[in-house]
Motif scaffolding. Structure first.
Motif, PDB file in Angstrom:
ATOM      1  N   ASN A 742       0.823  -1.205   0.000  1.00  0.00           N
ATOM      2  CA  ASN A 742       0.000   0.000   0.000  1.00  0.00           C
ATOM      3  C   ASN A 742       0.861   1.261   0.000  1.00  0.00           C
ATOM      4  OD1 ASN A 742      -2.395  -1.450   0.011  1.00  0.00           O
ATOM      5  ND2 ASN A 742      -2.476  -1.556   2.239  1.00  0.00           N
ATOM      6  N   LYS A 743       1.965   1.232   0.728  1.00  0.00           N
ATOM      7  CA  LYS A 743       2.841   2.412   0.792  1.00  0.00           C
ATOM      8  C   LYS A 743       3.426   2.752  -0.575  1.00  0.00           C
ATOM      9  CE  LYS A 743       4.517   1.591   5.511  1.00  0.00           C
ATOM     10  NZ  LYS A 743       5.730   1.296   6.309  1.00  0.00           N
ATOM     11  N   THR A 744       3.757   1.723  -1.363  1.00  0.00           N
ATOM     12  CA  THR A 744       4.436   1.971  -2.640  1.00  0.00           C
ATOM     13  C   THR A 744       3.480   2.102  -3.816  1.00  0.00           C
ATOM     14  OG1 THR A 744       4.743  -0.403  -3.015  1.00  0.00           O
ATOM     15  CG2 THR A 744       6.496   0.777  -1.853  1.00  0.00           C
ATOM     16  N   GLY A 745       2.162   2.080  -3.547  1.00  0.00           N
ATOM     17  CA  GLY A 745       1.215   2.322  -4.627  1.00  0.00           C
ATOM     18  C   GLY A 745       0.267   1.193  -4.942  1.00  0.00           C
ATOM     19  N   GLY A 746       0.318   0.088  -4.199  1.00  0.00           N
ATOM     20  CA  GLY A 746      -0.658  -0.988  -4.378  1.00  0.00           C
ATOM     21  C   GLY A 746      -0.253  -2.089  -5.311  1.00  0.00           C
ATOM     22  N   THR A 751      11.058  -1.211  -2.745  1.00  0.00           N
ATOM     23  CA  THR A 751      11.244   0.094  -2.099  1.00  0.00           C
ATOM     24  C   THR A 751      11.172   1.247  -3.080  1.00  0.00           C
ATOM     25  OG1 THR A 751      13.641  -0.196  -2.309  1.00  0.00           O
ATOM     26  CG2 THR A 751      12.620  -0.876  -0.236  1.00  0.00           C
ATOM     27  N   ASP A 752      11.422   0.990  -4.379  1.00  0.00           N
ATOM     28  CA  ASP A 752      11.324   2.052  -5.372  1.00  0.00           C
ATOM     29  C   ASP A 752      10.045   1.959  -6.198  1.00  0.00           C
ATOM     30  OD1 ASP A 752      11.840  -0.191  -6.858  1.00  0.00           O
ATOM     31  OD2 ASP A 752      13.670   0.560  -7.812  1.00  0.00           O
ATOM     32  N   GLY A 753       9.126   1.047  -5.809  1.00  0.00           N
ATOM     33  CA  GLY A 753       7.865   0.915  -6.519  1.00  0.00           C
ATOM     34  C   GLY A 753       7.967   0.219  -7.857  1.00  0.00           C
ATOM     35  N   SER A 754       9.146  -0.331  -8.179  1.00  0.00           N
ATOM     36  CA  SER A 754       9.353  -0.963  -9.480  1.00  0.00           C
ATOM     37  C   SER A 754       8.742  -2.356  -9.505  1.00  0.00           C
ATOM     38  CB  SER A 754      10.856  -1.039  -9.779  1.00  0.00           C
ATOM     39  OG  SER A 754      11.096  -1.857 -10.900  1.00  0.00           O
ATOM     40  N   GLY A 755       8.343  -2.793 -10.696  1.00  0.00           N
ATOM     41  CA  GLY A 755       7.796  -4.135 -10.844  1.00  0.00           C
ATOM     42  C   GLY A 755       8.860  -5.203 -10.972  1.00  0.00           C
ATOM     43  N   THR A 757      12.304  -6.989  -9.466  1.00  0.00           N
ATOM     44  CA  THR A 757      13.042  -7.160  -8.208  1.00  0.00           C
ATOM     45  C   THR A 757      14.545  -7.131  -8.468  1.00  0.00           C
ATOM     46  OG1 THR A 757      11.290  -8.467  -7.204  1.00  0.00           O
ATOM     47  CG2 THR A 757      13.492  -8.713  -6.282  1.00  0.00           C
ATOM     48  N   THR A 758      15.237  -6.310  -7.691  1.00  0.00           N
ATOM     49  CA  THR A 758      16.695  -6.243  -7.729  1.00  0.00           C
ATOM     50  C   THR A 758      17.219  -6.351  -6.300  1.00  0.00           C
ATOM     51  OG1 THR A 758      16.831  -3.836  -7.442  1.00  0.00           O
ATOM     52  CG2 THR A 758      16.536  -4.667  -9.692  1.00  0.00           C
ATOM     53  N   PRO A 759      18.512  -6.641  -6.127  1.00  0.00           N
ATOM     54  CA  PRO A 759      19.044  -6.681  -4.762  1.00  0.00           C
ATOM     55  C   PRO A 759      18.901  -5.351  -4.042  1.00  0.00           C
ATOM     56  CG  PRO A 759      20.567  -7.739  -6.291  1.00  0.00           C
ATOM     57  CD  PRO A 759      19.513  -7.091  -7.128  1.00  0.00           C
ATOM     58  N   GLN A 760      18.847  -4.260  -4.806  1.00  0.00           N
ATOM     59  CA  GLN A 760      18.771  -2.940  -4.192  1.00  0.00           C
ATOM     60  C   GLN A 760      17.360  -2.578  -3.730  1.00  0.00           C
ATOM     61  OE1 GLN A 760      20.348  -3.491  -7.265  1.00  0.00           O
ATOM     62  NE2 GLN A 760      22.289  -3.695  -6.148  1.00  0.00           N
ATOM     63  N   ASN A 761      16.321  -3.025  -4.457  1.00  0.00           N
ATOM     64  CA  ASN A 761      14.960  -2.588  -4.090  1.00  0.00           C
ATOM     65  C   ASN A 761      14.148  -3.667  -3.373  1.00  0.00           C
ATOM     66  OD1 ASN A 761      13.912  -4.410  -5.974  1.00  0.00           O
ATOM     67  ND2 ASN A 761      13.354  -2.864  -7.462  1.00  0.00           N
ATOM     68  N   ALA A 762      14.754  -4.829  -3.115  1.00  0.00           N
ATOM     69  CA  ALA A 762      14.013  -5.925  -2.477  1.00  0.00           C
ATOM     70  C   ALA A 762      13.631  -5.566  -1.040  1.00  0.00           C
ATOM     71  CB  ALA A 762      14.843  -7.202  -2.501  1.00  0.00           C
ATOM     72  N   PHE A 763      12.372  -5.794  -0.689  1.00  0.00           N
ATOM     73  CA  PHE A 763      11.882  -5.534   0.672  1.00  0.00           C
ATOM     74  C   PHE A 763      12.011  -6.787   1.535  1.00  0.00           C
ATOM     75  CE2 PHE A 763       8.392  -5.256   3.814  1.00  0.00           C
ATOM     76  CZ  PHE A 763       8.746  -4.064   4.445  1.00  0.00           C
ATOM     77  N   LEU A 764      11.793  -7.949   0.915  1.00  0.00           N
ATOM     78  CA  LEU A 764      11.881  -9.207   1.649  1.00  0.00           C
ATOM     79  C   LEU A 764      13.333  -9.676   1.692  1.00  0.00           C
ATOM     80  CD1 LEU A 764       8.860  -8.987   0.700  1.00  0.00           C
ATOM     81  CD2 LEU A 764       8.830 -11.469   0.630  1.00  0.00           C
ATOM     82  N   GLY A 765      13.685 -10.322   2.816  1.00  0.00           N
ATOM     83  CA  GLY A 765      15.051 -10.800   2.983  1.00  0.00           C
ATOM     84  C   GLY A 765      15.114 -12.053   3.815  1.00  0.00           C
ATOM     85  N   ASN A 780      10.467  -9.593  -3.601  1.00  0.00           N
ATOM     86  CA  ASN A 780       9.349  -8.668  -3.429  1.00  0.00           C
ATOM     87  C   ASN A 780       8.050  -9.428  -3.604  1.00  0.00           C
ATOM     88  OD1 ASN A 780      10.409  -5.980  -2.903  1.00  0.00           O
ATOM     89  ND2 ASN A 780      11.284  -6.087  -4.964  1.00  0.00           N
ATOM     90  N   LEU A 781       7.050  -8.996  -2.882  1.00  0.00           N
ATOM     91  CA  LEU A 781       5.706  -9.529  -3.071  1.00  0.00           C
ATOM     92  C   LEU A 781       4.995  -8.602  -4.049  1.00  0.00           C
ATOM     93  CD1 LEU A 781       3.669 -11.714  -2.096  1.00  0.00           C
ATOM     94  CD2 LEU A 781       2.815 -10.004  -0.482  1.00  0.00           C
TER      95      LEU A 781
END
Length: 861
Positions: A742-746, A751-755, A757-765, A780-781
């Motif tokens: 929800n924070k990144t736009g649904g 973390t950058d809202g991109s569709g 997944t990269t090591p830099q923008n991944a939220f899950l770890g 990312n989910l």
């Protein structure tokens, strides 16, 4: 007197004393030496006079030297040329002409020019000339003939080299590779519901991407072409661009050529990028990703080459730029036809569809067999219906939206989120500092350990792994909220304007110096404005102690000294009077007050608009659940007894503790009365927890006589009474991920809202995949289609492989289809190293494979 004449003297006969013959001999020898000296001088003069030169300016130079020699010879024309010293002196004058640098260059250039012309005739007979090579000789000749006296001619005729034939021979030796993607599934849309689903296709779609990477081709050409072939490309370049004389015109040619070359590779990259989403095979993704990296290298190389060429032109080397551009173009043009342009899409027999048809055939045969046993089939149907009825009788009814006391729901706005996030960050910073200090290390060590833990949770010390497992959830939540607040503030400032618009454009800087303390600071106008904005954070206002009293203000110097820079803290001391406002301090105080009146105060209106904008945006970014209400079943005697016991127990507990928290409508007597009735109507309203609100449960009880009461249950009380009924622990566990989406736009947790997944923008770890120990798991989910398929999700991984020491391209799970919310956390918890291996390599892991991975993971860095 006697006289000398008195007697005549007698004289002896004259005898000659000089050797006449010897003198004749000497004279003859002298003449011979004279003649030799004259001949020697004449030979020297003839030698110089007979020099062959081609250019008029060189001939004029030689003639002027000879004229100068003639003038010098007149001074010694009557000299004794039998004198060897005089002869050598005159010969030296002649020798100076030959030794003159310009004369020597003219002689050498003429010889090389004549040789080049002769060579050109020989190469013409042998079929080794071309217009390009002729033009090069012509340009060199014209430059020499039109140059000044110091211009030289160097190099002969360069024969033509068939570099294209050489290039084709090189290309033939380069092996072509292939990447094949296969898709046995297709997407269909239900015409009634409009929902899409993935189903097995009748035929498998096979897409083949064949060719050679441009980088591979170029490397082969650079290594395989002879120096003569490379030089021929340069010569052809000079010929091709010979009509372009102005540097600016050629720079435009460079820009146009590189736009064309770059766009070709960009198109190929796009084709391969699209292919990534056409396959669920981890190994095929790796191959495609490798090809994309090759194309990226080619594109980057083109950009660098363009910069170098324009630099050559700017430096005045126009011909060098022409030669380089043509050579580069030639190699690129040979790379194109053999790079990723061969794409074929075919329909092949699908093994999956074939097996599905076989299964359907067997099922049909079995169904026919079942149909022949009608009595058994009917008995089974009746038994199934009976079981379904019994199951429905014991199950709660479906939920429907219900309200809950709004005062119990949290309020989220810029102020509260900023304060909460600030506290979380301070808590983390303190915790990190303590952990670093206890280990005797520094911040760089801490950051290095975190990277190592992300790559291999099992590869770092157990104490380090445990620390990151404990703090990672708070860390990423804090980082996410900080990013959100900064992003929203930037949006608001872009819309309403920043404080900079009120600062005078030509406002001067202020230089402060204290001779006593040695402090020296330079303050910009923005420094004063920023301090005025932050000043109130360090004030402590104590309300009046009673009626008629006055509030008191104190200053938090300790906090200010820690959070403000030294020069800002000095302003704080001046503003609060801790440092007397005299001299330079008075100037600082005056600036603070002036900017506060001229900038900060007028900007307060904009600040209000910015904060309102952020408040409204936050309402859409955070999930606030309103609750779902469920009927508590009481269909069987056992259920009724259990329900009555629950109600009477709740009434007893409520009496003892004076009610329930946040339950103003609770009445223990009414609850006892309803419990004694035959069919009490009990509903439970479930409010699922989110990042900003706890999980809540409200029990509503309605009696036969219209009386009712309600009370709030704690999660522990609900668990003890109803277990997992009415809400799923798995769904609740997924809340942090849904909140981040929800924070990144649904759409994604990235973390950058991109569709992607990269090591830099991944939220899950690692904390989300507790059973993966050797691979570094980032993910990312994704909610791929929030409009048509809301509540359906997919995990997109990028996996650190300890064997290759690289992160994989994006890999999706499930490979076919999507997951419901309740399936998210179980899927994460069931993921192991073996699952990761199969996702990456498209084959099950053996024990040896896992041992090799585990061993490699011990060295994450």
């Amino acid at each position: 007197m006697a006289s000398f004449t008195d007697q005549i003297s007698q004289f002896n006969p004259y005898i000659q004393e000089l050797p006449v013959e010897a003198m004749v001999q000497v004279g003859m020898q002298k003449q011979a030496q004279y003649n030799q000296g004259v001949q020697k001088i004449q030979n020297q003069i003839d030698r110089v006079g007979g020099i062959e030169l081609s250019r008029p300016q060189d001939k004029e130079l030689l003639q002027s030297k000879l004229n100068e020699l003639g003038s010098n010879l007149k001074t010694v024309a009557a000299g004794d040329f039998s004198n060897q010293q005089l002869v050598n002196s005159v010969a030296g004058m002649t020798g100076q002409i030959i030794k003159d640098e310009n004369v020597r260059n003219a002689v050498s250039s003429t010889q090389q020019y004549k040789k080049a012309m002769k060579d050109r005739e020989e190469y013409l007979k042998a079929g080794k000339t071309s217009p390009s090579n002729d033009l090069l000789l012509q340009q060199k000749t014209e430059k020499w003939f039109n140059g000044d006296i110091k211009e030289t001619f160097s190099g002969g005729y360069e024969p033509y080299t068939n570099w294209k034939k050489e290039a084709l021979d090189v290309i033939k030796g380069v092996t072509k590779d292939e990447t094949i993607t296969e898709n046995s599934f297709t997407t269909v849309t239900d015409p009634k519901t409009g929902k899409s689903s993935v189903v097995l296709a009748d035929a498998m779609t096979r897409t083949k991407y064949a060719g050679i990477s441009p980088d591979k081709i170029q490397q082969a050409l650079l290594a395989g072409l002879t120096p003569a072939a490379m030089r021929q490309m340069e010569i052809d370049g000079l010929y091709t661009y010979s009509n372009i004389k102005k540097p600016e015109d050629f720079k435009k040619v460079i820009e146009d050529r590189y736009i064309d070359n770059s766009s070709f590779y960009v198109d190929q990259r796009t084709k391969l990028t699209n292919a990534l989403s056409s396959t669920n095979s981890g190994s095929e993704k790796l191959l495609i990703e490798s090809k994309i990296k090759d194309l990226d290298k080619a594109i980057t190389s083109l950009d660098k080459e363009k910069g170098r060429l324009i630099g050559q032109v700017d430096a005045g080397n126009l011909d060098g730029a022409k030669a380089t551009l043509y050579s580069t173009d030639s190699i690129v043009n040979f790379s194109r036809p053999f790079s990723f342009t061969e794409t074929s899409v075919t329909k092949e027999a699908s093994p999956e569809a074939d097996m599905a048809m076989r299964r359907a055939t067997l099922n049909q045969a079995f169904q026919i067999h079942k149909d022949n046993i009608a009595e058994q089939r009917e008995g089974n149907r009746i038994a199934r219906e009976a079981n379904a009825i019994a199951k429905n009788a014991n199950a709660p009814y479906g939920g429907f939206p219900d309200t809950i006391d709004q005062s119990l729901l949290p309020e989220i706005n810029n102020s509260t989120l900023t304060e909460t996030t600030s506290k979380d960050k301070t808590s983390l910073d303190t915790s990190d500092s303590t952990f670093i200090k206890n280990n005797g290390k520094d911040a760089s060590w801490f950051n290095q350990q975190r990277v190592a833990w992300e790559k291999s949770p099992n590869g770092v010390d157990a104490s380090i792994s445990q620390y990151f497992k404990t703090t990672e959830a708070l860390r990423r939540k804090t980082e996410s909220n900080m990013t959100l607040l900064v992003g929203l503030r930037n949006e608001a400032v872009n819309k309403y304007g920043s404080v900079d618009k009120l600062i005078p454009k030509n406002a001067p800087t202020v230089n402060y110096a204290n001779r006593v303390t040695g402090e020296r600071y330079t303050y910009t106008p923005r420094d004063f404005v920023d301090f005025n904005s932050a000043y109130s954070k360090y004030l402590k206002v104590t309300p009046p102690s009673g009626p008629g009293g006055r509030a008191s203000t104190s200053y938090d110097y300790d906090r200010a000294s820690k959070e403000l820079s030294p020069k800002q803290f000095h302003l704080f001391q001046v503003k609060t009077g801790k440092v007397a406002p005299v001299g330079g301090e008075k100037s600082l105080l005056d600036n603070l007050n002036n900017y506060n009146n001229a900038v900060n105060f007028p900007y307060n209106k904009t600040i209000t608009q910015v904060n309102d904008y952020i408040d409204e945006a936050l309402k859409t970014k955070f999930t606030v659940s309103q609750g779902m209400s469920y009927s508590v079943p009481a269909n069987t005697p056992e259920q009724k007894r259990s329900l009555v016991n629950m109600l009477t127990s709740a009434a007893s507990v409520g009496r003892k503790q004076g009610g329930f928290a946040n339950s103003p409508n609770f009445n223990a007597d009414v609850l006892d009365d309803i419990a004694s009735q035959d069919n009490p109507n009990v509903r439970i309203t479930v409010v699922q927890g989110t990042e900003i609100q706890p999980t809540m449960y409200k029990v509503s009880v309605l009696g036969n006589k219209g009386v009712s009461t309600e009370f709030m249950m704690t999660p522990e009380q609900k668990q003890g009474t109803f277990g997992v009924s009415f809400n799923s622990p798995a769904e609740q566990a997924a809340s942090p991920y849904i909140d981040q989406i929800n924070k990144t736009g649904g759409f994604t947790t990235a973390t950058d809202g991109s569709g992607t997944t990269t090591p830099q923008n991944a939220f899950l770890g690692p904390i989300d995949f507790p059973n993966v120990q050797s691979f570094g798991t980032k993910a990312n989910l994704i909610q791929p289609d929030p409009i048509n398929s809301p509540g359906m999700y997919q995990i997109r991984y990028t996996i650190f492989n300890p064997l290759t020491r690289q992160y994989s391209p994006e890999i999706s799970f499930p490979r076919n289809g999507l997951m419901e919310r309740s399936q998210i956390v179980p899927a994460m918890q069931q993921t192991t190293d073996a699952v990761m291996f199969e996702l990456m390599y498209d084959k099950p892991a053996t024990a040896a494979d896992l041992q090799k991975i585990q061993k490699a993971s011990k060295k994450p860095l």
